[in-house]
Enzyme design. Structure first.
Site, PDB file in Angstrom:
ATOM      1  N   SER A 255       0.846  -1.182   0.000  1.00  0.00           N
ATOM      2  CA  SER A 255       0.000   0.000   0.000  1.00  0.00           C
ATOM      3  C   SER A 255       0.879   1.229   0.000  1.00  0.00           C
ATOM      4  O   SER A 255       2.020   1.196   0.460  1.00  0.00           O
ATOM      5  CB  SER A 255      -0.903   0.016   1.236  1.00  0.00           C
ATOM      6  OG  SER A 255      -0.133   0.424   2.345  1.00  0.00           O
ATOM      7  N   LYS A 256       0.283   2.309  -0.531  1.00  0.00           N
ATOM      8  CA  LYS A 256       1.102   3.501  -0.732  1.00  0.00           C
ATOM      9  C   LYS A 256       1.548   4.124   0.586  1.00  0.00           C
ATOM     10  O   LYS A 256       2.457   4.934   0.613  1.00  0.00           O
ATOM     11  CB  LYS A 256       0.379   4.501  -1.621  1.00  0.00           C
ATOM     12  CG  LYS A 256      -0.923   4.991  -1.086  1.00  0.00           C
ATOM     13  CD  LYS A 256      -1.623   5.822  -2.145  1.00  0.00           C
ATOM     14  CE  LYS A 256      -3.026   6.137  -1.696  1.00  0.00           C
ATOM     15  NZ  LYS A 256      -3.937   6.385  -2.790  1.00  0.00           N
ATOM     16  N   ARG A 257       0.936   3.721   1.691  1.00  0.00           N
ATOM     17  CA  ARG A 257       1.389   4.267   2.963  1.00  0.00           C
ATOM     18  C   ARG A 257       2.767   3.724   3.316  1.00  0.00           C
ATOM     19  O   ARG A 257       3.546   4.389   3.952  1.00  0.00           O
ATOM     20  CB  ARG A 257       0.378   3.942   4.073  1.00  0.00           C
ATOM     21  CG  ARG A 257      -0.553   5.123   4.346  1.00  0.00           C
ATOM     22  CD  ARG A 257      -1.691   4.768   5.258  1.00  0.00           C
ATOM     23  NE  ARG A 257      -2.717   4.055   4.513  1.00  0.00           N
ATOM     24  CZ  ARG A 257      -3.107   2.819   4.782  1.00  0.00           C
ATOM     25  NH1 ARG A 257      -2.570   2.141   5.767  1.00  0.00           N
ATOM     26  NH2 ARG A 257      -4.044   2.255   4.068  1.00  0.00           N
ATOM     27  N   LYS A 258       3.076   2.519   2.875  1.00  0.00           N
ATOM     28  CA  LYS A 258       4.379   1.932   3.221  1.00  0.00           C
ATOM     29  C   LYS A 258       5.395   2.075   2.091  1.00  0.00           C
ATOM     30  O   LYS A 258       6.539   2.425   2.310  1.00  0.00           O
ATOM     31  CB  LYS A 258       4.197   0.454   3.551  1.00  0.00           C
ATOM     32  CG  LYS A 258       3.332   0.247   4.767  1.00  0.00           C
ATOM     33  CD  LYS A 258       3.811  -0.917   5.605  1.00  0.00           C
ATOM     34  CE  LYS A 258       3.085  -0.932   6.924  1.00  0.00           C
ATOM     35  NZ  LYS A 258       2.421  -2.166   7.191  1.00  0.00           N
ATOM     36  N   ASN A 259       4.985   1.746   0.884  1.00  0.00           N
ATOM     37  CA  ASN A 259       5.878   1.783  -0.270  1.00  0.00           C
ATOM     38  C   ASN A 259       5.210   2.574  -1.380  1.00  0.00           C
ATOM     39  O   ASN A 259       4.003   2.496  -1.518  1.00  0.00           O
ATOM     40  CB  ASN A 259       6.062   0.359  -0.819  1.00  0.00           C
ATOM     41  CG  ASN A 259       7.285  -0.316  -0.266  1.00  0.00           C
ATOM     42  OD1 ASN A 259       8.268   0.346   0.054  1.00  0.00           O
ATOM     43  ND2 ASN A 259       7.227  -1.617  -0.154  1.00  0.00           N
TER      44      ASN A 259
END
Ligand code: GLU
Length: 485
Positions: A255-259
């Protein structure tokens, strides 16, 4: 020309920035078609009219083209089974829905959104999974006719067997069994006459003669609904293959929150498409160490759809970096390398726009690298001291960065005007002056407090790069915030 009759597709919904997960599924289908001498098709699934936009559609097509994935039929090039955009096929689905209703496999449902919400609330309170309760399942034919004649808004839902389970074979998961009572009476036709994803997807796969459906594992639970629709319409279902989703190193869903997950992020940073495809393609093949560097043709040759793992493909950026470096050093000729660099610098008018903003700000051309370098850097290597000149406390800076980051996601079309408007709104909401908000963003985005105008810079860099820079800046500023007592 198809020699094998194999027809596969990628069916993206144009509802956001093109995701590396879409490239991953598209690559699988592309290699599958290549391996079998079949056709790879692109279909746009835009039945969700509130979230789909033509801009995102263009972006999806551009991103997949950038990846080097060529389709032989699609909305941009047409083909024998078109149109290839579901909103252009809207009228085609209704007769099939009617057929399902006429044959007693579907029913009209007049439940209002308020009633459905109450029903779900009660189910939640009782610890039950939300599921349609069958309120309109047994309305008399007369009642249905008169309510339809009176113009009462309604949807069409499918009937689900009340006993037993749906058994099917999946190319990755093997034999799967899902009890019917876990399957919802899915809406097939919405009140506005638009089909749902499930209905349109099945009808299109059938009419487009798709032989193998390879998609993300999140659709595995929908297969029983799809198999039923095939049965209700007297059609043969395709072969299903549900690929494990890509995951972060900690196994959580990518997910864009992590990567960073947008293809545009990797394009902007100067990953080359062959390396990204090579990286993704390695999830579909078995090779020995030392044989990792592979072209698309080599990937297709070694492609092994029989041996896919359910474990999940780990999106290991270090491995991608390693492959990208090897591609640059070992696979590109000197000319090709130069050509790639120039194309990369010009992408999205980055160089042109950067120069336009610089002209009035320099006395010598040699100042350009310092002034515009941040538009091209893959990593700003921010030092906490870069924030030292800003008057706000580290706590305040962190609050600003953490507020702006999610709020920028609300912007539909990413451009100078919309970015400025959103930042002004955020400043209002936070009760701060715009210049207070802008100061840390300036450093976060450009790495320095003397740079090109912020809104323009953010527009040029693109949402995915800005998102990542704000995230890294927040991590940097967090090191300045003292431990809480
Ligand atoms: N439109 C769906 C998606 O974007 C496609 C799923 C499918 O391939 O059936 O995930």
């Amino acid at each position: 020309m198809t020699t094998s009759g194999v027809r596969v597709r990628i069916a993206p919904s144009p509802t956001g920035e093109p995701h590396v997960g879409t490239a991953y599924i598209a690559l699988f289908n592309y290699l599958f078609a290549k391996k079998h001498g079949g056709e790879f098709i692109l279909r746009i699934e835009d039945t969700d009219a509130t979230r789909s936009t033509p801009e995102f559609e263009t972006k999806v097509l551009d991103a997949l083209k950038w990846c080097g994935l060529k389709w032989s039929e699609g909305p941009d090039i047409g083909g024998p089974y078109g149109p290839y955009r579901q909103s252009d096929r809207k009228d085609l689905y209704k007769p099939y829905v009617e057929q399902i209703v006429t044959n007693g496999h579907g029913f009209r449902c007049f439940c209002t959104p308020e009633r459905l919400e109450k029903m779900r609330e009660a189910q939640r309170a009782a610890g039950l999974p939300p599921k349609y309760d069958g309120h309109c399942l047994n309305l008399s034919a007369e009642e249905v006719t008169s309510r339809v004649a009176a113009g009462e808004p309604h949807v069409v839902r499918m009937k689900i067997p009340t006993e037993g389970s749906c058994k099917f074979h999946d190319g990755v998961y093997g034999d799967v069994e899902i009890p019917w009572d876990a399957v919802d009476m899915q809406v097939l036709l919405k009140a506005d006459g638009m089909p749902t994803y499930h209905m349109a997807n099945v009808v299109d796969d059938h009419l487009m003669k798709i032989t193998h459906v390879a998609r993300g594992e999140e659709w595995l639970a929908s297969v029983p609904k799809h198999i039923l629709i095939y049965q209700y319409l007297g059609w043969e279902p395709p072969v299903f293959m549900h690929l494990s989703l890509m995951r972060n190193a900690d196994k959580s869903k990518l997910s864009k929150r992590k990567n960073p997950t947008s293809i545009s992020y990797y394009t902007a940073l100067g990953y080359i498409p062959e390396a990204l495809m090579n990286f993704l393609g390695l999830f579909f093949i078995q090779i020995a160490e030392g044989e990792e560097l592979l072209t698309m043709d080599e990937l297709a040759e070694k492609f092994d759809p029989e041996n896919l793992s359910k474990a999940g493909a780990i999106f290991d950026i270090q491995k991608l970096d390693w492959l990208n470096g090897r591609w640059i050093r070992e696979k590109l000729s000197e000319e090709e390398f130069q050509h790639r660099v120039l194309t990369w610098a010009m992408e999205n008018d980055r160089l042109k726009e950067g120069l336009k903003l610089s002209q009035s700000r320099i006395t010598k051309l040699g100042e350009l690298p310092d002034l515009t370098g941040f538009l091209f850097k893959s990593d700003l290597n921010l030092d906490p001291s870069a924030f030292a000149k800003i008057k706000s406390t580290p706590e305040e800076l962190l609050e600003i960065l953490n507020t702006v980051q999610p709020d920028l996601e609300k912007i539909l079309e990413w451009n100078v005007e919309t970015i400025e408007a959103e930042l002004r709104a955020i400043a209002d909401r936070m009760g701060k002056k715009l210049k207070v908000i802008v100061a840390p963003l300036f450093v976060a985005v450009s790495g320095s407090s003397r740079s090109l105008p912020l809104f323009d810079s953010m527009a040029i860099l693109g949402r995915s790069v800005v998102r990542q820079r704000l995230k890294l800046a927040a991590q940097t500023v967090a090191t300045l915030v003292g431990p809480k007592n």
